[in-house]
Motif scaffolding. Structure first.
Motif, PDB file in Angstrom:
ATOM      1  N   SER A 245     -21.998  38.567  16.174  1.00 58.48           N
ATOM      2  CA  SER A 245     -21.377  37.767  15.117  1.00 58.48           C
ATOM      3  C   SER A 245     -22.488  37.159  14.270  1.00 58.48           C
ATOM      4  O   SER A 245     -23.477  36.657  14.804  1.00 58.48           O
ATOM      5  CB  SER A 245     -20.505  36.660  15.702  1.00 58.48           C
ATOM      6  N   LEU A 246     -22.309  37.224  12.962  1.00 57.84           N
ATOM      7  CA  LEU A 246     -23.313  36.743  12.019  1.00 57.84           C
ATOM      8  C   LEU A 246     -22.671  35.807  11.017  1.00 57.84           C
ATOM      9  O   LEU A 246     -21.494  35.950  10.694  1.00 57.84           O
ATOM     10  CB  LEU A 246     -23.926  37.923  11.262  1.00 57.84           C
ATOM     11  N   GLN A 247     -23.467  34.878  10.524  1.00 60.53           N
ATOM     12  CA  GLN A 247     -22.973  33.981   9.488  1.00 60.53           C
ATOM     13  C   GLN A 247     -23.667  34.312   8.180  1.00 60.53           C
ATOM     14  O   GLN A 247     -24.889  34.471   8.126  1.00 60.53           O
ATOM     15  CB  GLN A 247     -23.238  32.536   9.872  1.00 60.53           C
ATOM     16  N   LEU A 248     -22.870  34.445   7.136  1.00 60.66           N
ATOM     17  CA  LEU A 248     -23.344  34.750   5.788  1.00 60.66           C
ATOM     18  C   LEU A 248     -22.991  33.557   4.903  1.00 60.66           C
ATOM     19  O   LEU A 248     -21.823  33.345   4.595  1.00 60.66           O
ATOM     20  CB  LEU A 248     -22.673  36.023   5.266  1.00 60.66           C
ATOM     21  N   PRO A 249     -23.997  32.754   4.514  1.00 60.38           N
ATOM     22  CA  PRO A 249     -23.683  31.581   3.689  1.00 60.38           C
ATOM     23  C   PRO A 249     -23.366  31.965   2.257  1.00 60.38           C
ATOM     24  O   PRO A 249     -23.856  32.982   1.750  1.00 60.38           O
ATOM     25  CB  PRO A 249     -24.985  30.764   3.742  1.00 60.38           C
ATOM     26  N   GLY A 250     -22.551  31.178   1.611  1.00 58.53           N
ATOM     27  CA  GLY A 250     -22.240  31.368   0.196  1.00 58.53           C
ATOM     28  C   GLY A 250     -22.996  30.344  -0.631  1.00 58.53           C
ATOM     29  O   GLY A 250     -23.348  29.279  -0.142  1.00 58.53           O
TER      30      GLY A 250
END
Length: 185
Positions: A24-29
């Motif tokens: 699982s990865l987090q992609l910031p906006g």
């Protein structure tokens, strides 16, 4: 691959991506000034135009962009090298996805969607990539998907989507590696 968009502490959308490999990865906006999150435009455009080598297809295939971080699961021992190889192989499609998603994003953000197919065709031609491979209906589908995601975002502040397996970016063979059986002497 499952993607969950939530409002981050700065007000922009943050995507948590749950890949098929268990990571699982987090992609910031970085788009709190827009009512339509830019990553939604990537999702809608790449899905409607079936762009496996765009942002979400690359992530599904094992690509990790510099601003992403692992939030769950255990990446492969060679994850960084595989990600670099995949992102390098799909560089042109990633650039095209950025361009086309930007056009769709701007059209939905401004409410000027009637001209989107022509604007997307013009953007395509600016890259000099040959005949336009999609129909107006494909582009209109991207606009529809983005409009629906935006409505859900405004109503709930959370959006859950699934990226289709068939749109996973293929990992190119590693140069210099021979596959198969060894010949006998």
């Amino acid at each position: 691959m499952h993607v969950v968009f939530v409002r981050g502490s700065t007000g922009s959308a943050v995507a948590t991506v749950h890949r098929a490999d268990g990571v699982s990865l987090q992609l910031p906006g970085y788009d709190r000034k827009h009512k339509v999150p830019h990553d939604f435009a990537h999702y809608a455009t790449e899905r409607a135009l079936e762009m496996s080598g765009g942002v979400f297809g690359a992530i599904a295939g094992g690509g990790v962009f510099a601003d992403m971080r692992v939030v769950g699961g255990k990446p492969r021992h060679d994850a960084a090298a595989r990600s670099k190889r995949l992102l390098d192989a799909h560089r042109e499609t990633l650039s095209l996805a950025e361009l086309l998603a930007g056009v769709v994003h701007r059209a939905v953000e401004d409410g000027s969607t009637e001209k989107t197919p022509a604007m997307v065709r013009d953007a395509w031609q600016s890259m000099g990539t040959g005949p336009f491979p999609w129909t107006d209906e494909h582009v209109e589908d991207a606009v529809r998907i983005l409009t629906e995601l935006t409505g859900e975002w405004e109503a709930q502040g959370t959006v859950r989507v699934t990226w289709p397996d068939h749109l996973t970016a293929p990992l190119p063979e590693q140069p210099g590696i021979k596959r198969g059986r060894r010949g006998r002497a």
